[in-house]
Scaffold this motif. Structure first.
Motif, PDB file in Angstrom:
ATOM      1  N   MET A  98       0.843  -1.190   0.000  1.00  0.00           N
ATOM      2  CA  MET A  98       0.000   0.000   0.000  1.00  0.00           C
ATOM      3  C   MET A  98       0.882   1.245   0.000  1.00  0.00           C
ATOM      4  O   MET A  98       1.856   1.332   0.740  1.00  0.00           O
ATOM      5  CB  MET A  98      -0.902  -0.015   1.237  1.00  0.00           C
ATOM      6  CG  MET A  98      -1.760   1.224   1.365  1.00  0.00           C
ATOM      7  SD  MET A  98      -2.934   1.186   2.736  1.00  0.00           S
ATOM      8  CE  MET A  98      -1.861   1.405   4.128  1.00  0.00           C
ATOM      9  N   ASN A  99       0.532   2.194  -0.846  1.00  0.00           N
ATOM     10  CA  ASN A  99       1.244   3.465  -0.872  1.00  0.00           C
ATOM     11  C   ASN A  99       0.934   4.260   0.385  1.00  0.00           C
ATOM     12  O   ASN A  99      -0.148   4.141   0.961  1.00  0.00           O
ATOM     13  CB  ASN A  99       0.828   4.283  -2.101  1.00  0.00           C
ATOM     14  CG  ASN A  99       1.279   3.639  -3.398  1.00  0.00           C
ATOM     15  OD1 ASN A  99       2.271   2.919  -3.426  1.00  0.00           O
ATOM     16  ND2 ASN A  99       0.553   3.895  -4.465  1.00  0.00           N
ATOM     17  N   ALA A 100       1.885   5.078   0.781  1.00  0.00           N
ATOM     18  CA  ALA A 100       1.680   5.935   1.951  1.00  0.00           C
ATOM     19  C   ALA A 100       0.540   6.910   1.666  1.00  0.00           C
ATOM     20  O   ALA A 100       0.496   7.539   0.611  1.00  0.00           O
ATOM     21  CB  ALA A 100       2.957   6.689   2.273  1.00  0.00           C
ATOM     22  N   ARG A 101      -0.385   6.996   2.601  1.00  0.00           N
ATOM     23  CA  ARG A 101      -1.521   7.907   2.431  1.00  0.00           C
ATOM     24  C   ARG A 101      -1.244   9.179   3.236  1.00  0.00           C
ATOM     25  O   ARG A 101      -1.781   9.398   4.312  1.00  0.00           O
ATOM     26  CB  ARG A 101      -2.815   7.217   2.845  1.00  0.00           C
ATOM     27  CG  ARG A 101      -3.107   6.000   1.956  1.00  0.00           C
ATOM     28  CD  ARG A 101      -4.461   5.413   2.172  1.00  0.00           C
ATOM     29  NE  ARG A 101      -4.645   4.894   3.511  1.00  0.00           N
ATOM     30  CZ  ARG A 101      -5.816   4.462   3.987  1.00  0.00           C
ATOM     31  NH1 ARG A 101      -6.902   4.499   3.232  1.00  0.00           N
ATOM     32  NH2 ARG A 101      -5.907   3.989   5.214  1.00  0.00           N
ATOM     33  N   ILE A 102      -0.376   9.989   2.647  1.00  0.00           N
ATOM     34  CA  ILE A 102       0.091  11.225   3.270  1.00  0.00           C
ATOM     35  C   ILE A 102      -0.116  12.359   2.277  1.00  0.00           C
ATOM     36  O   ILE A 102       0.108  12.187   1.078  1.00  0.00           O
ATOM     37  CB  ILE A 102       1.585  11.126   3.646  1.00  0.00           C
ATOM     38  CG1 ILE A 102       1.809   9.981   4.643  1.00  0.00           C
ATOM     39  CG2 ILE A 102       2.099  12.439   4.217  1.00  0.00           C
ATOM     40  CD1 ILE A 102       3.263   9.660   4.901  1.00  0.00           C
ATOM     41  N   ALA A 103      -0.551  13.503   2.773  1.00  0.00           N
ATOM     42  CA  ALA A 103      -0.735  14.661   1.896  1.00  0.00           C
ATOM     43  C   ALA A 103      -0.284  15.924   2.608  1.00  0.00           C
ATOM     44  O   ALA A 103      -0.444  16.067   3.818  1.00  0.00           O
ATOM     45  CB  ALA A 103      -2.195  14.792   1.481  1.00  0.00           C
ATOM     46  N   GLU A 104       0.257  16.824   1.818  1.00  0.00           N
ATOM     47  CA  GLU A 104       0.636  18.146   2.304  1.00  0.00           C
ATOM     48  C   GLU A 104      -0.145  19.173   1.496  1.00  0.00           C
ATOM     49  O   GLU A 104      -0.197  19.094   0.266  1.00  0.00           O
ATOM     50  CB  GLU A 104       2.138  18.364   2.133  1.00  0.00           C
ATOM     51  CG  GLU A 104       2.619  19.678   2.702  1.00  0.00           C
ATOM     52  CD  GLU A 104       4.136  19.799   2.709  1.00  0.00           C
ATOM     53  OE1 GLU A 104       4.615  20.923   2.914  1.00  0.00           O
ATOM     54  OE2 GLU A 104       4.822  18.774   2.514  1.00  0.00           O
ATOM     55  N   VAL A 105      -0.770  20.114   2.193  1.00  0.00           N
ATOM     56  CA  VAL A 105      -1.572  21.143   1.533  1.00  0.00           C
ATOM     57  C   VAL A 105      -1.246  22.489   2.165  1.00  0.00           C
ATOM     58  O   VAL A 105      -1.108  22.598   3.385  1.00  0.00           O
ATOM     59  CB  VAL A 105      -3.091  20.858   1.668  1.00  0.00           C
ATOM     60  CG1 VAL A 105      -3.916  21.996   1.074  1.00  0.00           C
ATOM     61  CG2 VAL A 105      -3.454  19.542   0.995  1.00  0.00           C
ATOM     62  N   GLN A 106      -1.144  23.493   1.308  1.00  0.00           N
ATOM     63  CA  GLN A 106      -0.975  24.868   1.773  1.00  0.00           C
ATOM     64  C   GLN A 106      -2.047  25.726   1.131  1.00  0.00           C
ATOM     65  O   GLN A 106      -2.405  25.519  -0.024  1.00  0.00           O
ATOM     66  CB  GLN A 106       0.408  25.404   1.405  1.00  0.00           C
ATOM     67  CG  GLN A 106       1.533  24.671   2.101  1.00  0.00           C
ATOM     68  CD  GLN A 106       2.888  25.291   1.819  1.00  0.00           C
ATOM     69  OE1 GLN A 106       2.993  26.467   1.510  1.00  0.00           O
ATOM     70  NE2 GLN A 106       3.934  24.483   1.933  1.00  0.00           N
ATOM     71  N   ARG A 107      -2.552  26.664   1.903  1.00  0.00           N
ATOM     72  CA  ARG A 107      -3.579  27.581   1.398  1.00  0.00           C
ATOM     73  C   ARG A 107      -3.270  28.964   1.954  1.00  0.00           C
ATOM     74  O   ARG A 107      -3.112  29.135   3.163  1.00  0.00           O
ATOM     75  CB  ARG A 107      -4.965  27.117   1.843  1.00  0.00           C
ATOM     76  CG  ARG A 107      -6.106  28.063   1.483  1.00  0.00           C
ATOM     77  CD  ARG A 107      -7.432  27.517   2.016  1.00  0.00           C
ATOM     78  NE  ARG A 107      -8.494  28.490   1.975  1.00  0.00           N
ATOM     79  CZ  ARG A 107      -9.351  28.644   0.976  1.00  0.00           C
ATOM     80  NH1 ARG A 107      -9.255  27.870  -0.087  1.00  0.00           N
ATOM     81  NH2 ARG A 107     -10.302  29.550   1.032  1.00  0.00           N
ATOM     82  N   LYS A 108      -3.210  29.932   1.058  1.00  0.00           N
ATOM     83  CA  LYS A 108      -2.951  31.306   1.481  1.00  0.00           C
ATOM     84  C   LYS A 108      -3.973  32.214   0.823  1.00  0.00           C
ATOM     85  O   LYS A 108      -4.140  32.202  -0.398  1.00  0.00           O
ATOM     86  CB  LYS A 108      -1.534  31.732   1.096  1.00  0.00           C
ATOM     87  CG  LYS A 108      -1.165  33.110   1.609  1.00  0.00           C
ATOM     88  CD  LYS A 108       0.286  33.435   1.351  1.00  0.00           C
ATOM     89  CE  LYS A 108       0.618  34.801   1.945  1.00  0.00           C
ATOM     90  NZ  LYS A 108       2.036  35.128   1.803  1.00  0.00           N
ATOM     91  N   THR A 109      -4.680  32.967   1.659  1.00  0.00           N
ATOM     92  CA  THR A 109      -5.634  33.961   1.174  1.00  0.00           C
ATOM     93  C   THR A 109      -5.300  35.290   1.849  1.00  0.00           C
ATOM     94  O   THR A 109      -4.355  35.371   2.637  1.00  0.00           O
ATOM     95  CB  THR A 109      -7.086  33.561   1.520  1.00  0.00           C
ATOM     96  OG1 THR A 109      -7.284  33.701   2.933  1.00  0.00           O
ATOM     97  CG2 THR A 109      -7.397  32.131   1.087  1.00  0.00           C
TER      98      THR A 109
END
Length: 194
Positions: free
Chosen positions: A1-12
């Motif tokens: 199984m692939n690693a279920r990791i996510a990185e998200v950035q949001r700038k407003t």
């Protein structure tokens, strides 16, 4: 199984949020939103769902907590959707009835690809710590829209708003973790796609 990791950035113009989510974690977290009660709820979510999360949020708290809480919900939903990928092999559905003292909360989820929130909870007080109690539903609305899940949250009983809110976040962590548990290698839909 692939690693279920996510990185998200949001700038407003209102917020700047950085998040790393590991679905298959062990409940470790580093959370800083500037809203103490909200941080506590996210910690409970991580602990009970065994999610590893790092989140740093800076928002226009000099106005109020709305933008920060809503945008953390958006980013958490985006991170979850990214980490869960094509949803292959997930259980998809889960539900729980969770007590905390006098509070009893039902949460049910379908990782369906269709955003829908049914939130049947009333709070007695306008604030939970320094957090506006109306922001609980806004957080979940933002998460559901970004994660593309169906989520039902219902208060069966409860007098103490703190207990009610804690039970909601604990239950949410547990059902989300259970629903994304890998049970086989198939897409859990008769359509072949979610």
């Amino acid at each position: 199984m692939n690693a279920r990791i996510a990185e998200v950035q949001r700038k407003t113009k209102e917020t700047e949020i950085k998040m790393v989510l590991n679905i298959d974690g062990d409940g470790e977290y580093k959370i800083s939103t500037g809203i103490g009660f909200f941080d506590h709820m996210l910690q409970l979510f991580c602990h009970h769902g065994k999610f590893n999360i790092q989140v740093e949020a800076k928002g226009d708290l000099h106005i109020d907590d709305h933008h920060t809480i809503e945008d953390v919900g958006i980013v958490l939903g985006q991170a979850f959707l990214k980490a869960i990928s094509d949803k292959r092999g997930i259980k998809r559905y889960s539900h729980i009835i969770l007590p905390m003292d006098e509070a009893l909360i039902m949460v049910a989820i379908d990782i369906s690809g269709r955003p829908y929130l049914a939130f049947d909870v009333d709070f007695r007080l306008p604030k939970l710590g320094e957090m506006n109690s109306q922001m609980v539903v806004e957080f979940f609305r933002a998460f559901v829209s970004s994660a593309k899940v169906t989520l039902h949250v219902k208060k069966i009983s409860g007098e103490n708003d703190h207990h009610v809110c804690e039970a909601i976040f604990k239950a949410f962590g547990r059902v989300l973790k259970d629903a994304c548990t890998i049970v086989d290698d198939k897409i859990p839909s008769s359509k072949g796609v979610l």
